[in-house]
Design a protein around this motif. Structure first.
Motif, PDB file in Angstrom:
ATOM      1  N   ASN A 378       1.146  -0.888  -0.554  1.00 11.83           N
ATOM      2  CA  ASN A 378       0.342  -0.168  -0.269  1.00 11.83           C
ATOM      3  C   ASN A 378       0.932   1.750  -0.168  1.00 11.83           C
ATOM      4  OD1 ASN A 378      -2.319  -1.429  -0.138  1.00 11.83           O
ATOM      5  ND2 ASN A 378      -2.535  -1.503   2.366  1.00 11.83           N
ATOM      6  N   SER A 465      -6.608  -6.510  -3.023  1.00  7.80           N
ATOM      7  CA  SER A 465      -7.088  -5.082  -1.845  1.00  7.80           C
ATOM      8  C   SER A 465      -5.807  -4.771  -0.815  1.00  7.80           C
ATOM      9  CB  SER A 465      -8.786  -4.721  -2.172  1.00  7.80           C
ATOM     10  OG  SER A 465      -8.558  -5.732  -1.007  1.00  7.80           O
ATOM     11  N   LYS A 466      -6.150  -3.359  -0.690  1.00  6.27           N
ATOM     12  CA  LYS A 466      -5.067  -2.457  -0.076  1.00  6.27           C
ATOM     13  C   LYS A 466      -5.629  -3.062   1.274  1.00  6.27           C
ATOM     14  CE  LYS A 466      -4.267   2.257  -0.933  1.00  6.27           C
ATOM     15  NZ  LYS A 466      -4.170   3.280  -1.167  1.00  6.27           N
ATOM     16  N   THR A 467      -7.276  -3.663   1.419  1.00  3.32           N
ATOM     17  CA  THR A 467      -7.476  -3.922   2.754  1.00  3.32           C
ATOM     18  C   THR A 467      -7.105  -5.044   3.342  1.00  3.32           C
ATOM     19  OG1 THR A 467      -9.564  -2.605   2.410  1.00  3.32           O
ATOM     20  CG2 THR A 467      -9.969  -4.531   3.980  1.00  3.32           C
ATOM     21  N   ASP A 468      -7.111  -5.867   2.016  1.00  6.03           N
ATOM     22  CA  ASP A 468      -6.815  -7.320   2.792  1.00  6.03           C
ATOM     23  C   ASP A 468      -5.016  -7.455   3.495  1.00  6.03           C
ATOM     24  OD1 ASP A 468      -9.024  -8.498   1.990  1.00  6.03           O
ATOM     25  OD2 ASP A 468      -8.043  -8.549  -0.115  1.00  6.03           O
ATOM     26  N   ALA A 470      -3.232  -4.651   4.494  1.00  7.06           N
ATOM     27  CA  ALA A 470      -3.572  -4.103   5.662  1.00  7.06           C
ATOM     28  C   ALA A 470      -3.836  -5.398   6.860  1.00  7.06           C
ATOM     29  CB  ALA A 470      -4.348  -2.590   5.989  1.00  7.06           C
ATOM     30  N   LYS A 471      -4.835  -6.376   6.791  1.00  5.44           N
ATOM     31  CA  LYS A 471      -5.483  -6.353   7.739  1.00  5.44           C
ATOM     32  C   LYS A 471      -5.114  -7.810   7.605  1.00  5.44           C
ATOM     33  CE  LYS A 471      -9.993  -4.160   7.968  1.00  5.44           C
ATOM     34  NZ  LYS A 471     -11.354  -4.333   8.292  1.00  5.44           N
ATOM     35  N   ASN A 496      -2.092   0.606  -7.944  1.00  7.08           N
ATOM     36  CA  ASN A 496      -3.146   0.598  -8.523  1.00  7.08           C
ATOM     37  C   ASN A 496      -4.609   1.501  -9.093  1.00  7.08           C
ATOM     38  OD1 ASN A 496      -5.239   3.236  -6.610  1.00  7.08           O
ATOM     39  ND2 ASN A 496      -5.785   0.802  -5.375  1.00  7.08           N
ATOM     40  N   ARG A 514     -13.857  -2.959  -8.014  1.00  5.53           N
ATOM     41  CA  ARG A 514     -12.247  -3.169  -6.999  1.00  5.53           C
ATOM     42  C   ARG A 514     -11.560  -3.243  -7.624  1.00  5.53           C
ATOM     43  NH1 ARG A 514     -14.128  -9.120  -3.112  1.00  5.53           N
ATOM     44  NH2 ARG A 514     -16.197  -8.175  -2.559  1.00  5.53           N
ATOM     45  N   ASN A 517      -9.449  -0.165  -5.572  1.00  9.19           N
ATOM     46  CA  ASN A 517      -8.708   0.040  -4.603  1.00  9.19           C
ATOM     47  C   ASN A 517      -7.947  -1.356  -4.089  1.00  9.19           C
ATOM     48  OD1 ASN A 517      -8.559   0.446  -1.864  1.00  9.19           O
ATOM     49  ND2 ASN A 517      -9.385  -2.100  -1.046  1.00  9.19           N
ATOM     50  N   ASN A 558     -11.431  -9.968   0.002  1.00 11.90           N
ATOM     51  CA  ASN A 558     -12.092  -8.011  -0.861  1.00 11.90           C
ATOM     52  C   ASN A 558     -11.068  -8.031  -2.276  1.00 11.90           C
ATOM     53  OD1 ASN A 558     -13.301  -7.209   1.680  1.00 11.90           O
ATOM     54  ND2 ASN A 558     -11.644  -7.381   2.646  1.00 11.90           N
TER      55      ASN A 558
END
Length: 622
Positions: A378, A465-468, A470-471, A496, A514, A517, A558
């Protein structure tokens, strides 16, 4: 004379309805029963040809199939001769690239003497060359989906069969040739393939018994400094013919003063007006301008009725939207495309690698280093970097290149420095090289390597995804381990698709939202010979779909899949490729190609289409 197109469509629909209501017992539904496998354990099927459909029974199900050599509905010699005259004598029998190394090519239309020592030497010297294969009329750069039944040999008495290569092709040189080919395939219910470069992982440029229209000769390029069209854009633009490749377009733009650039794929040999843009088209400039599809201004496209149409923001806007990422070979044949172009800038690139020696053959340390690298995904894309990397078994990790458009070497290394600091703190030693180029074009030519043709493998992939990231970065790395432990390779692309593109434009194309992101898009590669035993192929496909890519999907819920570089047989491919855009794409496919003239695996509207009988006949399940 054959019936009109309208009556053919009506008859076909009527026959499908009749067949669906017919008895399913083979002996009563069909005229003859034939065992095609040569062993008593195989399913039997039979054929009853009515009008322009051939009906088959396969694995307990009924199908209406396209017409193939030997079927009563296959066009007569007179009809083929008339087509040949219509296309200026450019109709030819398709012969595999390596057939000149064999005494005889055994094709669906009969045997042909093919041995030629000089040509065979040329095959051996160039079989791995992308451009050599691209310039052939019906070759696929990756050979798995050809069935690898006619590879280069030093024994001319070996057997060379057509495998899944097409049967006949038109080397189109005019728009009228393409129109004639489309209408001939439609009127005679033939499988039709549109082929420019054959630059495809999923076998879309080849297909058993098919008619190919080759568009590679359409090489016209024109430039303008002030576009005047059906949108609000008035900047510089490039218009390219269907056969133009990325290196040709970029070279033309670089010759301007000042030089310009456009969005292309990372591979310089890919065509820029066909499957690339219809799949979306990501590349080193995606962080700045989105996908190639996001930069499209207009298409000239021949639809399934043989009509040449303009598609832009005002004329056929629904078709324009679908052609921008809605699926290759799904809505028409693009013969010309116009794209935005942009100023070129001085750019910097970095390369680095980690091998066994860098981690003292410590497997745990190597994976910790990979995890640390990926945790910065990211950060990298948020700072405008594009990163291409490769991950192989044997502790092999290679990054070439990291691209910093409009960045000095110091600016690029400043973005990378947190990773390098962490690696140094872990006790790693590594080499890196950073170079600044006067233009992105020069960086592109210097740091992006040519790909190799002639390899055979199954291909899949997933985007995180950036969410995946990060988490669940730890879970993603576990999925990476799973890929390599099952014999596959990983190729990553960090970018991105929404970073530099205004959010108000994200939905202007059919690209899965999607991807706006995403920070890392992966290709998985499972090496396998195309002529491997059927059971081995089926097992490998299950490993790729359920285990290799299955682990990636689970780690990145995601994420999404990119239609040009993914497993077409994954579950819920409609959502994976297009997300919430799929229902609209399905409606548009039914509007623009209601009878299925065009076909590409796992594209809108192909749910009932299958290649039955061991990957040969293209049929619709009844």
């Amino acid at each position: 004379m054959r019936a009109t197109i309208a009556s053919l469509v009506s008859n076909a629909l009527l026959l499908i309805q009749q067949a669906a209501a017919a008895p399913t017992d083979t002996d009563t539904w069909n005229e003859t029963t034939v065992d095609i496998s040569g062993d008593s354990s195989a399913d039997s099927f039979s054929v009853a040809s009515i009008y322009d459909w051939t009906y088959r029974r396969w694995n307990g199900a009924n199908y209406a199939c396209k017409c193939y050599p030997g079927d009563p509905c296959w066009p007569s010699t007179l009809q083929w001769n008339l087509l040949n005259a219509t296309v200026g004598g450019n109709l030819q029998i398709s012969i595999p690239p390596a057939a000149s190394c064999y005494n005889t090519f055994q094709g669906l239309l009969g045997n042909i003497s093919t041995y030629n020592a000089a040509q065979c030497a040329d095959v051996h010297a160039n079989y791995a060359s992308e451009q050599w294969q691209i310039d052939l009329p019906t070759a696929g750069l990756w050979t798995y989906f050809t069935n690898d039944t006619c590879r280069p040999t030093t024994n001319p008495t070996d057997s060379c069969t057509g495998g899944y290569f097409p049967t006949i092709y038109i080397k189109a040189t005019t728009i009228a040739h393409i129109q004639a080919g489309i209408l001939f395939a439609k009127n005679n219910n033939l499988r039709l393939i549109i082929r420019n470069t054959g630059h495809d992982f999923l076998g879309r440029s080849v297909g058993w018994g098919a008619l190919v229209i080759n568009t590679h000769s359409f090489k016209d390029i024109s430039l303008t400094s002030s576009y005047r069209g059906a949108c609000n854009y008035t900047g510089s633009a490039i218009t390219v013919g269907a056969g133009v490749q990325a290196f040709e377009a970029l070279s033309k733009l670089h010759s301007l003063n000042p030089p310009k650039i456009m969005v292309t794929g990372e591979c310089a040999t890919v065509g820029v007006a066909g499957g690339l843009v219809q799949g979306g088209g990501h590349g080193p400039l995606t962080n700045f301008y989105g996908f190639l599809a996001d930069t499209a201004l207009e298409f000239q496209v021949i639809t399934a009725d043989g009509v040449l149409r303009t598609a832009n923001a005002k004329t056929n806007p629904d078709l324009f939207w679908a052609l921008r990422g809605g699926g290759p070979s799904a809505f028409g044949v693009v013969v010309q495309a116009t794209y935005k172009t942009f100023d070129d800038y001085s750019s910097s690139g970095t390369t680095f690698a980690l091998g066994p020696a860098n981690v003292n053959n410590n497997d745990t340390l190597w994976w910790d280093a990979i995890a640390k690298f990926h945790s910065y995904s990211n950060h990298f894309v948020d700072n405008g970097l594009y990163i291409y990397y490769e991950l192989y078994p044997g502790l092999s990790f290679r990054v070439q290149p990291v691209v910093g458009v409009n960045k000095t070497a110091a600016q690029l290394e400043a973005v990378l420095q947190p990773l390098f600091n962490d690696w140094t703190a872990m006790g790693l030693t590594f080499d890196k090289t950073t170079t600044t180029y006067s233009t992105f074009y020069e960086l592109y030519n210097a740091l992006f390597e040519s790909e190799v043709a002639g390899d055979s493998a199954l291909t899949g992939g997933w985007a995180f995804s950036k969410t995946d990231v990060a988490k669940n970065n730890a879970g993603i790395i576990d999925a990476f381990k799973n890929v390599l432990n099952n014999g596959a390779l990983l190729v990553g692309h960090m970018w991105n698709g929404g970073h530099g593109l205004p959010q108000s434009q994200w939905a202007d194309s059919a690209i899965n939202l999607r991807f706006r992101n995403v920070s890392d898009k992966l290709i998985t590669i499972l090496p396998l010979s195309g002529n491997a035993p059927l059971a081995e192929k089926e097992a490998a496909q299950r490993v790729l779909t359920d285990v290799v890519d299955g682990g990636l999907r689970a780690a990145g819920p995601n994420g999404a899949a990119y239609i040009n570089e993914a497993d077409p047989f994954q579950p819920n491919w409609q959502t994976a490729f297009w997300g919430t855009n799929y229902p609209k794409l399905l409606q548009l496919r039914q509007k623009w190609d209601p009878t299925g003239v065009f076909y590409s695996v796992s594209t809108p509207g192909t749910e009932k289409w299958e290649q039955i009988e061991y990957g040969t006949r293209l049929c619709k399940k009844l």
